[in-house]
Scaffold this active site. Structure first.
Site, short mmCIF file in Angstrom:
data_model
loop_
_atom_site.label_atom_id
_atom_site.label_comp_id
_atom_site.label_asym_id
_atom_site.label_seq_id
_atom_site.Cartn_x
_atom_site.Cartn_y
_atom_site.Cartn_z
N ARG A 284 -2.97 -2.40 -1.29
CA ARG A 284 -1.95 -2.54 -2.34
C ARG A 284 -1.97 -3.96 -2.92
O ARG A 284 -1.98 -4.14 -4.14
CB ARG A 284 -0.57 -2.22 -1.76
CG ARG A 284 0.61 -2.39 -2.74
CD ARG A 284 1.88 -1.84 -2.08
NE ARG A 284 3.11 -2.23 -2.74
CZ ARG A 284 3.63 -1.60 -3.80
NH1 ARG A 284 2.99 -0.58 -4.34
NH2 ARG A 284 4.77 -2.01 -4.32
N TYR B 186 1.31 -12.76 -7.21
CA TYR B 186 -0.10 -12.52 -7.48
C TYR B 186 -0.63 -13.47 -8.55
O TYR B 186 -1.79 -13.88 -8.51
CB TYR B 186 -0.32 -11.06 -7.89
CG TYR B 186 0.15 -10.09 -6.83
CD1 TYR B 186 -0.53 -9.99 -5.62
CD2 TYR B 186 1.29 -9.31 -7.01
CE1 TYR B 186 -0.10 -9.12 -4.62
CE2 TYR B 186 1.73 -8.44 -6.02
CZ TYR B 186 1.04 -8.34 -4.84
OH TYR B 186 1.48 -7.50 -3.86
#
Length: 294
Positions: A243, A275
Site C-alpha cells: 500500500r 509520501y
C-alpha cells in the site's frame, strides 16, 4: 461504571454504526480503564475526576505502553465521557483537558520498483492457489487498498471490463482503477482458478481460501511473507508495504496528492502528505550524492 461502558458500546453499534474493529478497540480500552478504576475503588462514573484520568495515563506510561496506544486511549476516554455528558449521566466532563502524547510519525517501509516486480513475479501460476496469489498481489499494488478491503471484496465489486474495483469503508464507497497487468491476472483467476476453488456457487467473496470460503487476514499475511522470502527480500514485508509502495511510487512519478488521497481513502490529506515528504527527501539524497558541489 460497567453499565455505562455497556451503554456506550451499544450506542457505537446502534447509533454511530461504527465498524466492528472500532467497537472492539473501544470495548477493550474501556474495559482496561474500568478495571483500573475498580482497583482504586472507583466504580461510579460520578467519582471520576480529571486527576483520576491523568493518573491512569501516568500508569500507562509507567507500564511502558506505546505513545500511540496512550494517544488512542485518550481519544477513547474523551469520546466516552463526552457521551456520558450528552446523556445527562454526568454534569461535567473530566476528560476535556486530557492531552495525548506526541507521536513521531514513522516513515513507512516501501519497496523499490525492482523489488515490487520481483515480489509480484513469485507466484508461478502453475496451480489454482498461485494464480489466486498472483491476482491478489497485483491488485494490492495496483490499487493500494487495505488488507481488510481486499478480503472484503465481493464478485460484484469487480469490473474487469472497465478495470476498476469498488471499495466500501465505514459507509463510504470509492472506485479505484487498476492497470492491464492486474487486469490480466484477475481475468486468469476469475475464469480459471476461482471456479475450481469455491466451495459453493453461492460464495460471493472475490478471493477464497483453499477451503472455498473467504480468505482471512492471517492467510494473506502468511502468503505474502512466504513470497518475500522466496524473492530474497530482506525487508519485513506486510500487506501495508505494498500500500505504501503504491502511494510512494505514484507521487514519485508525478501523481497529485488529492488523487492519491482519494484512491487510498484517506479522510485527511495530511496523512497522504508523508509520501510527498518522502519523495522530497529522496530527491535531496540524489542531489547530495550526484551534484559536484553538493
Amino acid at each position: 461504571m460497567y453499565a455505562e461502558v455497556e451503554r456506550f458500546i451499544s450506542y457505537l453499534q446502534e447509533v454511530k454504526k461504527s465498524s466492528k474493529n472500532t467497537i472492539l478497540s473501544y470495548q477493550r480500552d474501556l474495559t482496561k480503564f474500568y478495571h483500573y478504576m475498580s482497583e482504586h475503588h472507583m466504580d461510579d462514573v460520578l467519582q471520576v475526576s480529571a486527576t483520576n484520568l491523568n493518573s491512569y495515563l501516568i500508569h500507562m506510561e509507567t507500564a511502558h505502553y506505546a505513545a500511540s496506544t496512550i494517544s488512542r486511549n485518550v481519544a477513547v476516554l474523551k469520546a466516552f465521557f463526552s457521551y456520558l455528558c450528552s446523556q445527562g449521566l454526568i454534569k461535567e466532563n473530566p476528560a476535556l483537558g486530557l492531552k495525548a502524547p506526541k507521536i513521531e510519525k514513522k516513515i513507512p517501509e516501501i519497496l523499490s520498483v525492482e523489488d515490487v516486480s520481483l515480489l509480484l513475479d513469485q507466484p508461478s501460476g502453475k496451480n489454482h492457489k498461485e494464480i489466486r496469489d498472483k491476482a491478489m498481489l497485483e491488485l494490492l499494488y495496483a490499487t493500494g487498498i487495505r488488507v481488510s478491503e481486499l478480503i472484503a471484496l465481493q464478485m460484484d465489486d469487480l469490473n474487469l471490463t472497465a478495470g476498476y474495483i469498488r471499495c466500501r469503508d465505514n459507509g463510504r464507497e470509492r472506485m479505484i482503477p487498476f492497470g492491464s497487468v492486474a487486469q490480466q491476472a484477475l481475468k486468469e483467476y476469475v475464469r480459471n482458478a476461482r471456479p475450481a476453488m469455491i466451495g459453493s456457487m453461492d460464495e460471493q467473496s472475490l478471493f477464497v481460501n483453499c477451503n472455498g470460503t473467504s480468505l482471512s487476514r492471517q492467510g494473506l499475511w502468511k502468503l505474502l511473507k512466504q513470497y518475500a522470502k522466496r524473492a530474497g527480500i530482506a525487508a519485513d514485508i506486510t500487506p501495508y508495504t505494498l500500500r505504501h509502495s503504491f502511494a510512494a511510487h505514484l507521487v514519485e512519478n508525478g501523481a497529485d496528492l488529492r488523487s492519491v488521497q482519494e484512491m487510498l481513502g484517506h479522510s485527511d490529506i495530511s496523512t497522504t502528505q508523508i509520501y510527498a515528504k518522502m519523495n522530497n527527501q529522496r530527491i535531496k539524497d540524489v542531489y547530495a550524492k550526484a551534484h559536484p558541489r553538493a
